[in-house]
Structure formats: structure tokens, C-alpha cells
Design an enzyme around this catalytic site. Structure first.
Site, short mmCIF file in Angstrom:
data_model
loop_
_atom_site.label_atom_id
_atom_site.label_comp_id
_atom_site.label_asym_id
_atom_site.label_seq_id
_atom_site.Cartn_x
_atom_site.Cartn_y
_atom_site.Cartn_z
N ASP A 50 0.85 -1.19 0.00
CA ASP A 50 0.00 0.00 0.00
C ASP A 50 0.89 1.25 0.00
O ASP A 50 1.70 1.43 0.91
CB ASP A 50 -0.85 -0.06 1.27
CG ASP A 50 -1.77 1.13 1.45
OD1 ASP A 50 -1.68 2.09 0.66
OD2 ASP A 50 -2.56 1.10 2.41
N GLY A 65 -9.80 3.99 -6.02
CA GLY A 65 -8.46 3.41 -6.16
C GLY A 65 -7.44 4.03 -5.24
O GLY A 65 -7.73 4.39 -4.10
N VAL A 66 -6.23 4.20 -5.75
CA VAL A 66 -5.13 4.73 -4.95
C VAL A 66 -5.39 6.20 -4.56
O VAL A 66 -5.04 6.64 -3.46
CB VAL A 66 -3.77 4.51 -5.66
CG1 VAL A 66 -3.63 5.34 -6.91
CG2 VAL A 66 -2.62 4.78 -4.72
N ASP A 67 -6.04 6.93 -5.43
CA ASP A 67 -6.41 8.33 -5.19
C ASP A 67 -7.30 8.42 -3.94
O ASP A 67 -7.05 9.22 -3.03
CB ASP A 67 -7.17 8.85 -6.44
CG ASP A 67 -7.33 10.35 -6.46
OD1 ASP A 67 -6.70 11.03 -5.63
OD2 ASP A 67 -8.07 10.85 -7.34
N THR A 111 -3.41 1.56 -14.44
CA THR A 111 -3.70 0.12 -14.65
C THR A 111 -4.89 -0.38 -13.84
O THR A 111 -5.18 -1.58 -13.83
CB THR A 111 -2.47 -0.75 -14.30
OG1 THR A 111 -2.23 -0.68 -12.88
CG2 THR A 111 -1.24 -0.31 -15.05
N TYR A 140 -8.55 2.99 -15.00
CA TYR A 140 -8.30 3.48 -16.37
C TYR A 140 -7.91 2.39 -17.37
O TYR A 140 -7.69 2.68 -18.56
CB TYR A 140 -7.25 4.60 -16.34
CG TYR A 140 -7.79 5.95 -15.87
CD1 TYR A 140 -9.13 6.13 -15.57
CD2 TYR A 140 -6.95 7.07 -15.75
CE1 TYR A 140 -9.62 7.36 -15.14
CE2 TYR A 140 -7.43 8.30 -15.33
CZ TYR A 140 -8.77 8.44 -15.02
OH TYR A 140 -9.26 9.67 -14.61
N1 AR6 Z 1 -1.45 1.63 -2.92
C1 AR6 Z 1 -0.82 1.35 -4.07
N2 AR6 Z 1 -1.48 1.03 -5.20
C2 AR6 Z 1 -2.83 0.99 -5.15
C3 AR6 Z 1 -3.57 1.29 -3.98
C4 AR6 Z 1 -2.82 1.61 -2.81
N3 AR6 Z 1 -3.41 1.91 -1.66
N4 AR6 Z 1 -4.90 1.15 -4.28
C5 AR6 Z 1 -4.98 0.79 -5.57
N5 AR6 Z 1 -3.74 0.68 -6.11
P1 AR6 Z 1 -6.33 3.21 -9.86
P2 AR6 Z 1 -5.99 4.59 -12.46
C6 AR6 Z 1 -3.31 0.31 -7.47
O1 AR6 Z 1 -7.65 2.67 -10.26
O2 AR6 Z 1 -6.18 3.31 -13.18
C7 AR6 Z 1 -9.38 7.14 -9.43
O3 AR6 Z 1 -10.76 7.19 -9.23
C8 AR6 Z 1 -4.25 -0.50 -8.31
O4 AR6 Z 1 -4.11 -1.90 -8.00
O5 AR6 Z 1 -6.14 3.72 -8.49
O6 AR6 Z 1 -4.87 5.49 -12.84
C9 AR6 Z 1 -8.82 8.48 -9.88
O7 AR6 Z 1 -9.47 9.56 -9.26
C10 AR6 Z 1 -3.73 -0.19 -9.72
O8 AR6 Z 1 -2.68 -1.09 -10.06
O9 AR6 Z 1 -5.86 4.41 -10.85
C11 AR6 Z 1 -9.06 8.45 -11.36
O10 AR6 Z 1 -10.38 8.84 -11.66
C12 AR6 Z 1 -3.12 1.21 -9.59
O11 AR6 Z 1 -3.12 1.50 -8.19
C13 AR6 Z 1 -8.87 7.00 -11.73
O12 AR6 Z 1 -9.13 6.26 -10.52
C14 AR6 Z 1 -3.90 2.27 -10.32
O13 AR6 Z 1 -5.28 2.06 -10.16
C15 AR6 Z 1 -7.45 6.71 -12.14
O14 AR6 Z 1 -7.36 5.38 -12.59
#
Ligand code: AR6
Length: 171
Positions: A10, A32-34, A122, A125
Site C-alpha cells: 500500500d 483506487g489509490v487516489d 492500470t 483506467y
Molecule cells: N497503494 C498502491 N497502489 C494501489 C492502492 C494503494 N493503496 N490502491 C490501488 N492501487 P487506480 P488509475 C493500485 O484505479 O487506473 C481514481 O478514481 C491498483 O491496483 O487507483 O490510474 C482516480 O481519481 C492499480 O494497479 O488508478 C481516477 O479517476 C493502480 O493503483 C482513476 O481512478 C492504479 O489504479 C485513475 O485510474
């Protein structure tokens, strides 16, 4: 020469100087991570994002901005906006590379020594994971060799097992 590290877990617990957020162009948070970063980082990060929005109207795909780390262990959060995968003909690869490059550029300007990246684009998006990993690693390596001044360590933090296995194979 800076080192590249691979970690499963994380990103919100990372004690690197900076962590990178996979944000969206509104900078107002999301899933997600955001979502995890804003939840754990507290309201200060969002306040700073809103100030950036008021100043420059959000953040374009491929670009990056920074805020403090709020309640997180890191000093800075660098917010970058990954491309939404749309089949690969909308400059998604170039835009994803720009995310890594521009985040590193800001980190350098902030004199950051250690920085951690999630696997941008990943998740929600839908960027294909293998290709995203290749672009991430290649862009980081090129930056460290040519343009780096302050960064000593770059960590890729993989939250899901699939990404972790892909990175393990490539690094
Ligand atoms: N720590 C590290 N990686 C993480 C965590 C964490 N706590 N949680 C998820 N991931 P995503 P995107 C990974 O969907 O595809 C949001 O709503 C996850 O497994 O977070 O760039 C934003 O506001 C994946 O591999 O971001 C945007 O609207 C990676 O983080 C949209 O999502 C990216 O997944 C961005 O989509």
C-alpha cells in the site's frame, strides 16, 4: 546511480520523501489509490488540490502537480493524471510515459531523494498492465540516467499480485 526497488503493498504507508498519486484531471479525489491517499492523508491534501484547481484549472493528462503529504508519512504527494486506455490510438503510451517523466521532474525540483510510484492507469483506467510496466520502467531508467539530480531511489509499489509479478519479471 539511483536504485530501483519493487515493493508489494500500500503506497499510503510509504515513508519515501514523495509518493505519486494516480489522480484525475479534476484533482478532487476518486477511487483506487487516489481515494486511499485522500482518506489517509486527511483534508489538507484536498484543500491544496482545490487551490491548484483555482489557480490553473486542474491537471491535464500526462502532467503532474504537487501538494504536501498531509497526515501521510511522506513529505509530498505528486499528483499525476494517467490516460484512460482507449485501444492505444489516442497517444495513451506517450501520455503514460509523460506521467512518470513529469512526476520525476517535479521530484527533482523539490530535491526529493526517495520517491514511490503506484501502477498508474492500470486500475480504473484499464491500461494493459504489461505494457504499462514496460513504459514505467523504461521512462524511470531513462530519467535516472539522463536528467536526474537529486533522486537516489525509485520504488514501484504494486498493490495487486498481477502487477507485482509483471514487475518482478521485468526488473
Ligand atoms: N497503494 C498502491 N497502489 C494501489 C492502492 C494503494 N493503496 N490502491 C490501488 N492501487 P487506480 P488509475 C493500485 O484505479 O487506473 C481514481 O478514481 C491498483 O491496483 O487507483 O490510474 C482516480 O481519481 C492499480 O494497479 O488508478 C481516477 O479517476 C493502480 O493503483 C482513476 O481512478 C492504479 O489504479 C485513475 O485510474
Amino acid at each position: 546511480m539511483a536504485t530501483i526497488k519493487l515493493i508489494k503493498g500500500d503506497i499510503t504507508v510509504s515513508d519515501t520523501d514523495a509518493i505519486v498519486n494516480a489522480a484525475n484531471s479534476s484533482l478532487l479525489g476518486g477511487g483506487g489509490v487516489d481515494g486511499a491517499i485522500h482518506r489517509k492523508g486527511g483534508p489538507k491534501i484536498l484543500e491544496e488540490c482545490i487551490a491548484i484547481r483555482n489557480r490553473q484549472g486542474g491537471c491535464k493528462t500526462g502532467e503532474a502537480v504537487y501538494t504536501s503529504g498531509g497526515l501521510l508519512p511522506c513529505r509530498y504527494v505528486i499528483h499525476t493524471v494517467g490516460p484512460i486506455w482507449n485501444g492505444g490510438k489516442k497517444k495513451e503510451r506517450e501520455l503514460l510515459s509523460n506521467c512518470y517523466h513529469n512526476s520525476l521532474k517535479i521530484a527533482n525540483e523539490l530535491n526529493v531523494a526517495t520517491i514511490a510510484f503506484p501502477n498508474i492507469s492500470t486500475g480504473i483506467y484499464h491500461f494493459p498492465k504489461e505494457e504499462a510496466a514496460e513504459i514505467a520502467i523504461q521512462t524511470v531508467q531513462a530519467f535516472l540516467e539522463i536528467e536526474n539530480k537529486t533522486i537516489q531511489e525509485v520504488s514501484f509499489i504494486c498493490f495487486d499480485e498481477e502487477n507485482y509479478e509483471i514487475y518482478e519479471k521485468l526488473i
